[in-house]
Write a protein that holds these residues in place. Structure first.
Motif, short mmCIF file in Angstrom:
data_model
loop_
_atom_site.label_atom_id
_atom_site.label_comp_id
_atom_site.label_asym_id
_atom_site.label_seq_id
_atom_site.Cartn_x
_atom_site.Cartn_y
_atom_site.Cartn_z
N MET A 112 0.83 -1.26 -0.05
CA MET A 112 -0.19 0.04 -0.03
C MET A 112 0.94 1.30 -0.02
O MET A 112 0.54 2.14 -0.97
CB MET A 112 -0.97 -0.17 1.09
CG MET A 112 -1.72 1.03 1.19
SD MET A 112 -3.03 0.90 -0.04
CE MET A 112 -3.98 2.43 0.39
N PHE A 113 1.85 1.25 0.88
CA PHE A 113 2.92 2.35 0.94
C PHE A 113 3.51 2.51 -0.43
O PHE A 113 3.64 3.73 -0.99
CB PHE A 113 3.86 2.35 2.14
CG PHE A 113 4.95 3.34 2.18
CD1 PHE A 113 4.52 4.86 2.57
CD2 PHE A 113 6.27 3.11 1.68
CE1 PHE A 113 5.40 5.58 2.63
CE2 PHE A 113 7.02 4.17 1.44
CZ PHE A 113 6.61 5.35 2.27
N LYS A 114 3.96 1.47 -1.03
CA LYS A 114 4.57 1.66 -2.34
C LYS A 114 3.81 2.08 -3.49
O LYS A 114 3.99 2.97 -4.04
CB LYS A 114 5.37 0.24 -2.76
CG LYS A 114 6.08 0.26 -3.92
CD LYS A 114 6.34 -1.24 -4.08
CE LYS A 114 7.14 -1.29 -5.75
NZ LYS A 114 7.52 -2.56 -5.88
N ARG A 115 2.47 1.79 -3.45
CA ARG A 115 1.60 2.10 -4.42
C ARG A 115 1.26 3.80 -4.22
O ARG A 115 1.25 4.60 -5.09
CB ARG A 115 0.38 1.45 -4.36
CG ARG A 115 0.59 0.04 -4.84
CD ARG A 115 -0.98 -0.65 -5.17
NE ARG A 115 -0.51 -1.95 -5.63
CZ ARG A 115 -1.50 -3.20 -5.37
NH1 ARG A 115 -2.59 -2.83 -4.78
NH2 ARG A 115 -0.98 -4.05 -5.52
N VAL A 116 1.16 4.26 -3.18
CA VAL A 116 0.73 5.49 -2.60
C VAL A 116 1.95 6.41 -2.97
O VAL A 116 1.61 7.59 -3.69
CB VAL A 116 0.51 5.51 -1.39
CG1 VAL A 116 0.21 7.12 -0.96
CG2 VAL A 116 -1.12 4.93 -1.25
N SER A 117 3.27 5.85 -2.62
CA SER A 117 4.17 6.84 -2.77
C SER A 117 4.76 6.88 -4.35
O SER A 117 4.93 8.02 -4.56
CB SER A 117 5.50 6.25 -2.05
OG SER A 117 5.94 4.91 -2.35
N THR A 149 2.58 6.84 -6.71
CA THR A 149 1.56 7.55 -7.40
C THR A 149 1.95 9.23 -6.96
O THR A 149 1.80 9.95 -7.88
CB THR A 149 0.24 7.43 -6.85
OG1 THR A 149 -0.09 5.86 -6.99
CG2 THR A 149 -1.02 8.21 -7.47
#
Length: 196
Positions: free
Chosen positions: A1-6, A8
């Motif tokens: 989740m953190f990887k996808r948000v960062s 983006t």
């Protein structure tokens, strides 16, 4: 989740127009912006970022870095993916520290990408992004925001002095060409492939 948000947050600004970036800048640094409101309390209400000569350059640099960081990240991650992971494992077995692995494996592995991106960036080093500067310019920060592109716009289109504007534009193009040719020659002297 953190990887996808960062990812983006880092990649998305590259695909936004300068008008949207300017709108975001106004919402944070404008007269009623969030950051301007809180910093204005610390500076006795005198934190006017968008009309300040001192804050024009840092805001433009911050906008450019924020907008283009995602594109540079994509290119360098692709270059890093091309490095053989066995080299890192062998260096670890040999007792190399993380800094030594970066210095002796990572940087030589992406040296070609660094040189090509530097050459491509030098070609546009005399250009300031016209749309970005045009949107950020107002009558109070005109002393620091009047760059070549804006000057050509004012002289050529507003004052109808086309020949002078063309001369300034040609000077900028010739200077950029000289920079690219010099950097390409230096890259070939260092053993790297240039653009041509």
């Amino acid at each position: 989740m953190f990887k996808r948000v960062s990812q983006t947050i880092v990649y998305l600004p590259h695909f936004l127009s300068w008008v949207v970036i300017y709108g975001i800048t106004i919402s944070f640094f404008g007269p009623s912006g969030v950051i301007n409101h809180y910093l204005g309390q610390w500076f006795d209400g005198n934190a006017n970022f968008l009309v300040s000569n001192e804050w024009f350059r840092p805001l433009v640099i911050f906008q450019s870095i924020w907008k283009d960081a995602g594109w540079g990240t994509i290119i360098f991650l692709a270059a890093l993916a091309g490095i053989n992971p066995e080299q890192y494992e062998a260096a670890k077995v040999d007792g190399a520290s993380r800094l030594q692995s970066i210095w002796h494996i990572t940087l030589p592995g992406i040296k070609g990408t660094i040189v090509i991106l530097l050459l491509l960036r030098l070609g546009s080093s005399m250009d300031s992004n016209f749309m970005q500067i045009f949107l950020m310019t107002n009558s109070l920060n005109l002393d620091v925001s009047n760059v070549f592109d804006l000057f050509v716009y004012h002289v050529g289109l507003e004052q109808f002095n086309y020949s002078f504007a063309i001369t300034v534009g040609m000077f900028k193009s010739v200077a950029s060409l000289i920079l690219v040719l010099g950097a390409n020659y230096a890259a070939r002297l260092l053993g790297e492939e240039g653009i041509f």
